[in-house]
Design an enzyme around this catalytic site. Sequence first.
Site, mmCIF file in Angstrom:
data_model
loop_
_atom_site.group_PDB
_atom_site.id
_atom_site.type_symbol
_atom_site.label_atom_id
_atom_site.label_comp_id
_atom_site.label_asym_id
_atom_site.label_seq_id
_atom_site.Cartn_x
_atom_site.Cartn_y
_atom_site.Cartn_z
ATOM 1 N N ASN A 176 0.876 -1.181 0.000
ATOM 2 C CA ASN A 176 0.000 0.000 0.000
ATOM 3 C C ASN A 176 0.909 1.226 0.000
ATOM 4 O OD1 ASN A 176 -1.821 2.037 0.470
ATOM 5 N ND2 ASN A 176 -2.390 1.353 2.537
ATOM 6 N N TRP A 177 0.958 1.893 -1.122
ATOM 7 C CA TRP A 177 1.858 3.058 -1.228
ATOM 8 C C TRP A 177 1.275 4.295 -0.557
ATOM 9 C CZ3 TRP A 177 4.742 3.346 -6.644
ATOM 10 C CH2 TRP A 177 5.628 2.260 -6.730
ATOM 11 N N LYS A 178 0.023 4.221 -0.157
ATOM 12 C CA LYS A 178 -0.619 5.372 0.509
ATOM 13 C C LYS A 178 -0.430 6.623 -0.350
ATOM 14 C CE LYS A 178 -0.132 2.916 4.852
ATOM 15 N NZ LYS A 178 0.030 2.940 6.305
ATOM 16 N N HIS A 229 -9.332 0.975 5.395
ATOM 17 C CA HIS A 229 -8.040 1.151 6.069
ATOM 18 C C HIS A 229 -8.238 2.095 7.253
ATOM 19 C CE1 HIS A 229 -3.902 2.253 6.851
ATOM 20 N NE2 HIS A 229 -3.526 1.206 6.125
ATOM 21 N N GLU A 274 -6.572 4.458 8.266
ATOM 22 C CA GLU A 274 -6.328 5.867 7.937
ATOM 23 C C GLU A 274 -7.548 6.483 7.255
ATOM 24 O OE1 GLU A 274 -2.644 5.194 5.878
ATOM 25 O OE2 GLU A 274 -1.674 4.696 7.772
ATOM 26 N N GLU A 318 -4.867 -5.251 10.642
ATOM 27 C CA GLU A 318 -3.860 -4.217 10.856
ATOM 28 C C GLU A 318 -4.109 -3.527 12.194
ATOM 29 O OE1 GLU A 318 -2.163 -2.934 6.689
ATOM 30 O OE2 GLU A 318 -3.472 -1.447 7.573
ATOM 31 N N GLY A 353 3.151 1.862 10.841
ATOM 32 C CA GLY A 353 4.152 2.914 10.704
ATOM 33 C C GLY A 353 4.892 3.239 11.986
ATOM 34 N N SER A 360 3.961 -2.489 10.207
ATOM 35 C CA SER A 360 5.410 -2.537 10.426
ATOM 36 C C SER A 360 6.051 -3.850 9.984
ATOM 37 C CB SER A 360 5.755 -2.235 11.893
ATOM 38 O OG SER A 360 5.391 -0.898 12.213
ATOM 39 N N GLY A 384 3.052 -1.244 4.173
ATOM 40 C CA GLY A 384 3.049 0.168 3.832
ATOM 41 C C GLY A 384 4.445 0.633 3.452
ATOM 42 N N GLY A 385 5.139 1.219 4.400
ATOM 43 C CA GLY A 385 6.438 1.853 4.140
ATOM 44 C C GLY A 385 7.436 0.959 3.413
#
Length: 249
Positions: free
Chosen positions: A9-11, A91, A93, A161, A167, A207, A228-229
């Site tokens: 997920n590049w957000k 998600h 977010e 999640e 993150g 993470s 994610g990251g």
Amino acid sequence: MRRKLAAGNWKMNGTTADLAELSAMADAAVRGDAEVLICPPATLISAAKSAATEIAIGGQDCHAQSAGAHTGDLAAGMLSDAGASHVILGHSERRADHDEHDDDVRAKCRAAWDAGLVAVVCVGETLAEREAQNTLDIIGGQMAGSIPDGATGHNTVIAYEPVWAIGTGKVPTTDQIGDVHDFIRARLERRFGAGVGRSVRLLYGGSVKAGNAADIFAVSNVDGALVGGASLKAADFVPIIEALNASST
Ligand SMILES: O=C[C@H](O)COP(=O)(O)O
């Protein structure tokens, strides 16, 4: 047999220059059995699909309606038209930043299915909810509210999640992940029957890195990860894909 899934997920990260990262990810996808999915910003879906046909491409959200006066929103059919096969829904977010609730996610999920997309539905507890020992109640409630009747292993993936792990570099213990994934599996089997319940893939997200991926992938009912990251750069994501491929054998 559920096919493993390494999802990135590049957000709100990435421009056309970052599509160069997909090449090594596609190579890793071809080397193993796991499916690889990247969900870039919607602006990059079409170019990402052209750049790496070996990788599935997904959106990060969709509207519940198929068209209309909704400035700035995207219909599921538009994501599909651009080359997406999946869409992340619910998600944390989105739930926090856009006040999305389970009924919104459920409506979006139906819209995604209608457009032929696989819905990657996210559930997860906050730290306060975990500390209050409410994790399974929260997950059960989100599943009941967010997933419509009609879920199958073909149209739905569930991503667990924990909000506090996203993150932050904090990761639940493998026992904690296993407890939640076993619970999700049991709930799916109870609601949809054993055959369907066992066919839905369950991802862990929060993470995930090259250094912890193999341990997480060894946990019961973990069929992959939503990353994610560490999905932004091939140098970080390829080792995660490879750890998943190794776990598939
Ligand atoms: O969708 C992905 C998750 O929010 C995990 O993000 P993270 O890997 O940066 O913790």
